[in-house]
Design an enzyme around this catalytic site. Sequence first.
Site, mmCIF file in Angstrom:
data_model
loop_
_atom_site.group_PDB
_atom_site.id
_atom_site.type_symbol
_atom_site.label_atom_id
_atom_site.label_comp_id
_atom_site.label_asym_id
_atom_site.label_seq_id
_atom_site.Cartn_x
_atom_site.Cartn_y
_atom_site.Cartn_z
ATOM 1 N NE ARG A 1 -0.539 0.605 4.865
ATOM 2 C CZ ARG A 1 -1.110 0.831 6.007
ATOM 3 N NH1 ARG A 1 -2.412 0.891 6.088
ATOM 4 N NH2 ARG A 1 -0.419 1.015 7.092
ATOM 5 N N GLY B 1 -4.337 -5.478 10.542
ATOM 6 C CA GLY B 1 -3.726 -5.006 9.304
ATOM 7 C C GLY B 1 -3.844 -3.500 9.193
ATOM 8 C CB CYS B 2 -4.353 -1.316 6.260
ATOM 9 S SG CYS B 2 -4.712 0.405 5.873
ATOM 10 C CG PHE B 3 -4.301 2.490 10.913
ATOM 11 C CD1 PHE B 3 -4.180 3.033 9.645
ATOM 12 C CD2 PHE B 3 -3.362 2.860 11.866
ATOM 13 C CE1 PHE B 3 -3.166 3.926 9.320
ATOM 14 C CE2 PHE B 3 -2.336 3.757 11.559
ATOM 15 C CZ PHE B 3 -2.239 4.281 10.283
ATOM 16 C CD1 TRP B 4 -5.844 4.503 6.645
ATOM 17 C CD2 TRP B 4 -5.564 3.811 4.536
ATOM 18 N NE1 TRP B 4 -4.852 5.266 6.076
ATOM 19 C CE2 TRP B 4 -4.654 4.869 4.794
ATOM 20 C CE3 TRP B 4 -5.580 3.214 3.283
ATOM 21 C CZ2 TRP B 4 -3.769 5.342 3.827
ATOM 22 C CZ3 TRP B 4 -4.688 3.679 2.319
ATOM 23 C CH2 TRP B 4 -3.803 4.732 2.588
#
Length: 238
Positions: free
Chosen positions: A4, A60-63
């Site tokens: 990302r 994983g990705c906090f988004w």
Amino acid sequence: MARRDLIRPIFGAALGLGLAAAVLMPRLPAFAEAAPRRLPEAATRSSEAPGHHVAIFAGGCFWGVQGVFQHVRGVSGAVSGYAGGARADADYRTVSGGGTGHAEAVEVTYDPAVIRYDELLRIFFSVALDPTQVDRQGPDQGRQYRSALFPRDAGQAQVARAYIAQLDAAKTYARPIATRIEPEASFYPAESYHQDFLALHPDHPYIAANDAPKLDALMRLFPERATPEPVLVNRPPA
């Protein structure tokens, strides 16, 4: 470096350029190996005093994790940040190196009169991640993307351990759940440009490929728990 980071800016000042460049790039494939599903209710239920409580989730990705919880009824706040390491290392550039002990995490404030901790766990495992992946999630790899729960008290820790054991005993997944339980960890909010990212940038290639499907799964699998309007960190002025 996580994939990302090839399509998103590391620093807030680069956000506009990162988004402009991203529209010219193809969408990255999602790497989740366990499809979202409506998991069983927890056999061990939370017993929580009235008032607002806090829970911390890493997947994983906090988004995407933030984006899911921002749409859950009974949640009054969901903040992206870092948990598991020291305050001095709690910045995106340092955490991205993978050696700080931090995981990208989301601090969720909720009302147990509307949704209990065990019910938040159910949503988390159902739609927010593939809990069998070790030190990665989707296209992102490294210990900072591990799946982890950071209980704020003994009650949360007990409920979390019981639910993971329940799912493993039922062989819910083809592989054991890799989610770690890490008590007594502090949480540090992430930089402002990371907050509300899914809500603000739904067409970002990373979001469209990896995180929007999680929100879609929440709406489809838990319609009684979902709300169409997100609870934002950076609320627009009235």
